[in-house]
Design a protein around this motif. Structure first.
Motif, PDB file in Angstrom:
ATOM      1  N   GLN A 282      -8.531   7.429  -0.831  1.00  0.00           N
ATOM      2  CA  GLN A 282      -7.578   6.328  -0.721  1.00  0.00           C
ATOM      3  C   GLN A 282      -8.170   5.022  -1.231  1.00  0.00           C
ATOM      4  O   GLN A 282      -7.498   4.239  -1.895  1.00  0.00           O
TER       5      GLN A 282
ATOM      6  N   LYS B 127       1.310  -5.129  -2.154  1.00  0.00           N
ATOM      7  CA  LYS B 127       0.872  -4.056  -1.257  1.00  0.00           C
ATOM      8  C   LYS B 127      -0.393  -4.461  -0.529  1.00  0.00           C
ATOM      9  O   LYS B 127      -1.284  -5.072  -1.114  1.00  0.00           O
TER      10      LYS B 127
ATOM     11  N   SER C 130      -3.106  -3.184   0.058  1.00  0.00           N
ATOM     12  CA  SER C 130      -4.070  -2.135  -0.235  1.00  0.00           C
ATOM     13  C   SER C 130      -5.427  -2.542   0.309  1.00  0.00           C
ATOM     14  O   SER C 130      -5.666  -3.717   0.620  1.00  0.00           O
TER      15      SER C 130
ATOM     16  N   SER D 159       0.805   4.300  -2.929  1.00  0.00           N
ATOM     17  CA  SER D 159      -0.365   5.116  -3.202  1.00  0.00           C
ATOM     18  C   SER D 159      -0.703   5.985  -1.999  1.00  0.00           C
ATOM     19  O   SER D 159      -1.060   7.142  -2.136  1.00  0.00           O
TER      20      SER D 159
ATOM     21  N   GLY E  52      -5.285   1.249  -8.398  1.00  0.00           N
ATOM     22  CA  GLY E  52      -3.980   0.607  -8.359  1.00  0.00           C
ATOM     23  C   GLY E  52      -4.023  -0.851  -8.796  1.00  0.00           C
ATOM     24  O   GLY E  52      -3.005  -1.420  -9.179  1.00  0.00           O
TER      25      GLY E  52
ATOM     26  N   ASP F  80      -8.194   5.194  -4.907  1.00  0.00           N
ATOM     27  CA  ASP F  80      -6.823   5.101  -5.394  1.00  0.00           C
ATOM     28  C   ASP F  80      -6.349   3.644  -5.378  1.00  0.00           C
ATOM     29  O   ASP F  80      -5.645   3.199  -6.289  1.00  0.00           O
ATOM     30  N   ASP F  81      -6.751   2.918  -4.337  1.00  0.00           N
ATOM     31  CA  ASP F  81      -6.359   1.505  -4.247  1.00  0.00           C
ATOM     32  C   ASP F  81      -7.060   0.665  -5.302  1.00  0.00           C
ATOM     33  O   ASP F  81      -6.474  -0.281  -5.850  1.00  0.00           O
TER      34      ASP F  81
ATOM     35  N   ALA G 296      -4.827   4.250   6.985  1.00  0.00           N
ATOM     36  CA  ALA G 296      -5.149   5.139   5.865  1.00  0.00           C
ATOM     37  C   ALA G 296      -5.706   6.468   6.373  1.00  0.00           C
ATOM     38  O   ALA G 296      -5.409   7.531   5.808  1.00  0.00           O
TER      39      ALA G 296
ATOM     40  N   ALA H 295     -14.507  -2.063  -1.510  1.00  0.00           N
ATOM     41  CA  ALA H 295     -13.802  -0.777  -1.551  1.00  0.00           C
ATOM     42  C   ALA H 295     -14.679   0.297  -2.178  1.00  0.00           C
ATOM     43  O   ALA H 295     -14.730   1.430  -1.688  1.00  0.00           O
TER      44      ALA H 295
ATOM     45  N   MET I 195       0.836  -1.209   0.000  1.00  0.00           N
ATOM     46  CA  MET I 195       0.000   0.000   0.000  1.00  0.00           C
ATOM     47  C   MET I 195       0.857   1.239   0.000  1.00  0.00           C
ATOM     48  O   MET I 195       0.470   2.286  -0.477  1.00  0.00           O
TER      49      MET I 195
ATOM     50  N   ASP J   3       2.174   1.978   8.527  1.00  0.00           N
ATOM     51  CA  ASP J   3       2.325   1.481   7.157  1.00  0.00           C
ATOM     52  C   ASP J   3       3.602   0.651   7.020  1.00  0.00           C
ATOM     53  O   ASP J   3       3.569  -0.468   6.484  1.00  0.00           O
TER      54      ASP J   3
ATOM     55  N   ASP K 137       0.469  -2.790  -7.956  1.00  0.00           N
ATOM     56  CA  ASP K 137       0.274  -2.901  -6.507  1.00  0.00           C
ATOM     57  C   ASP K 137       0.228  -4.360  -6.066  1.00  0.00           C
ATOM     58  O   ASP K 137       0.707  -4.719  -4.990  1.00  0.00           O
TER      59      ASP K 137
END
Lengths: 391, 391
Positions: free
Chosen positions: A276, A303, A305, A4, A283, A279-280, A235, A351, A1, A215, A298
């Motif tokens: 976020q 990641k 995410s 991003s 990704g 964005d994930d 996040a 998400a 993650m 993170d 990603d």
């Protein structure tokens, strides 16, 4: 993650739709109307609606134009070597010290400070908040400089990161100096809100640090060992906190009371989380020709995410398959297959639903702080701008 | 030079001389009397004179006692992981989180803030400046955390440095958080001097960063390529700036005017440089049983300490020999011989003369800011404490 969240650069589409484009100008919804859920991260044409997109781009450009002179003066006060590193990071200089026109980011945070000040205090409060808006942008860039060192991220805003050019020590020092400049700007601001704003911004720095710590700590754990609550909290600290703080500081400069300032903070936090989440999603399922990243980058980087953690936590058969795929050596991986498995485990739907939910909460908080929909328009446009992306 | 400058921990002898010791209580000189040059770094018994030493130790202990509760409250406000790293760094916790009684430094800087406030504003100003004194100490510790990462220093205050225990990322983040805490303390301080003090402290952070940058940049050059002016400017930025800022902030809390604040700043800077010069002399010719370092450790590390750079710049035959010795592979080196060569090139005499000179200038600045010798006594005692060391 890491990346991003670390970036939190809003590489959203800023091209304005052609006049007379396909979509008619939708009537703007009153702030607080949570019905507009559909388009978040799912719109078909990948462009903001004309009204909101246009307004947001204008607000961002205006914020950049107003804040830049303050930022340039602040950086100009640094001793030579620190100045050079900072200017490079802002995209104003090349590594050899010659002028550059590189982008220094979308100025989302300064725009939020100014829009919040304007929403509750009109043009006068907006004008008085320019220095505070620059301080918020300095804090953002201080964290980018440091996060890039820690995450070993080599590219930021399409340029080599500062540590790759000047070394770790100088990138750390330039970040330290930017934090000091930010708090000096507020210490030298005679506005009665400056003291409270400075304390709030310092608190936010602590939260950003805790988020970055969480993170990096998560990077060392398996995706299946991380809970959704943990990753959402991380996040919020890494992305939501500074957006919330930006809105709150704008409110403080407008003389807003505690309840309104808290609502503005919550608005920014929720919008930040929605950003976020989207964005994930991008990704994993974004169009590589628009994201500039290879398909499934990603996933290839494993990641943690938000959609991936949600998929792991789903308890589905697909989650079990995902765990197996993640345990395999990376060379053999089939990224499309992993993406499909995350989707089958419900990660994508979760998400997008969460993002819509967060935006609905953001709208409710905005309506609380700024009941007049006309006055809330700028903040609404900015929140929609950062979350209505498909690239 | 990295370590001694980076530390700027005053590991001076704090043992009080036995009652009825060899040296009678000297009459205290009025502030501004530059005659007392001899003992700087050269006293025979390695102990402070009873009057000054006793007073300084009492001032340091009192400062530590007053500032500690503010520091502990500030650190207590950090989120869990950041709190743990910061408490470890301060020596209050072990790596496993259990309480520790490790020293958190000599509290020189807070003591200077409080002594300066008392000198110009009496006990009331002193009491009001405790929060600012804690802020200065937080800034000092933020820079220690970061400098240790950059310099890869593994030991601080006789314990493993934070980055060796928690990793680079967490040490950087804890440092970032301490800077934010420092400026938050001042932002939340209702005292009318707090704003100007915060701006001054932020400026000082920028200077500390520039000094650390210069230090790390010099590490990559040969000792013969560095000029005395460069190394003195670096030492002033890295060591003098924060001592000067501490004194200036104390003056601000006493309501001092610009000229007095500037003189206090200059006093602290000059005393800081004197300290650094003596510290560098000790780093080469100090008694290993008292310094805790092997003989010639600074020479073995090829540190560009002030006496070495002075020796290189001397243009003597010994300087040429020194250049030859430094060019040889390190395994074959004879540290005693190098130390003797630095001495023959005049490096030791120059450093001791400079230190005496800097202390004389410090006294002059002190007499300007605090003409009453009785009132200046605390600051004088602290300045002598940090420079009258032979261990």
């Amino acid at each position: 993650m890491g990346e991003s969240l670390t970036d939190v650069e809003f590489e959203a589409e800023t091209t304005l739709p052609a006049p007379g484009g396909q979509r008619g100008a939708e009537p703007r919804r009153a702030a607080g109307a949570p019905e507009r859920r559909g388009p978040i991260g799912t719109q078909q044409d990948g462009r903001p609606g004309p009204a909101e997109g246009h307004e947001a781009v204008m607000l961002l450009e205006r914020a950049r134009a107003e804040v830049d002179p303050v930022l340039r003066a602040a950086l100009g006060s640094l001793p030579g070597p620190m100045r050079r590193i900072a200017r490079y990071h802002f995209g104003w200089e090349r590594a050899d010290g010659t002028p550059d026109e590189g982008g220094s980011g979308k100025a989302i945070r300064p725009a939020l400070v100014l829009a919040a000040a304007a929403a509750l205090g009109g043009p006068e409060a907006r004008a008085e908040a320019v220095r505070a808006a620059a301080a918020v942008e300095l804090i953002h860039n201080f964290t980018l400089l440091h996060d890039d060192v820690m995450d070993r991220d080599a590219v930021r805003r399409h340029r080599p990161t500062a540590w790759t050019v000047f070394g770790d020590a100088d990138a750390i020092l330039a970040g330290d100096a930017l934090q000091a400049l930010a708090l000096r700007l507020l210490a030298q601001d005679p506005h009665p809100a400056a003291r409270v704003a400075a304390a709030r911004l310092a608190d936010c720095v602590v939260e950003l640090c805790a988020g970055q710590h969480a993170d990096t700590a998560m990077e060392r754990r398996g995706a299946g060992e991380v809970t959704l609550d943990e990753v959402l909290a991380m996040a919020e600290a890494k992305t939501g906190a500074l957006l919330g703080c930006a809105c709150a500081i704008g409110g403080l400069y407008a003389g807003a009371g505690d309840a309104d300032v808290a609502a503005l903070d919550a608005f920014g936090r929720e919008a930040g989380l929605a950003f976020q989440l989207i964005d994930d999603v991008i990704g994993i399922w974004g169009d590589p020709s628009r994201t500039g990243k290879p398909v499934g980058a990603d996933l290839a980087a494993r990641k943690k995410s938000l959609p991936v953690v949600a998929a792991f936590a789903s308890g589905t058969a697909a989650a079990a398959e995902l765990a197996e795929l993640y345990a395999r050596p990376r060379e053999k991986e089939d990224l499309d297959h992993i993406a499909l498995t995350v989707e089958r485990a419900g990660g994508r739907d979760w998400a997008q639903g969460q993002a819509a939910d967060r935006m609905a909460r953001a709208m409710q908080q905005l309506a609380r702080a700024v009941p007049d929909p006309e006055a809330a328009g700028g903040l609404l446009a900015l929140a929609e701008f950062v979350t209505r992306r498909s690239s």
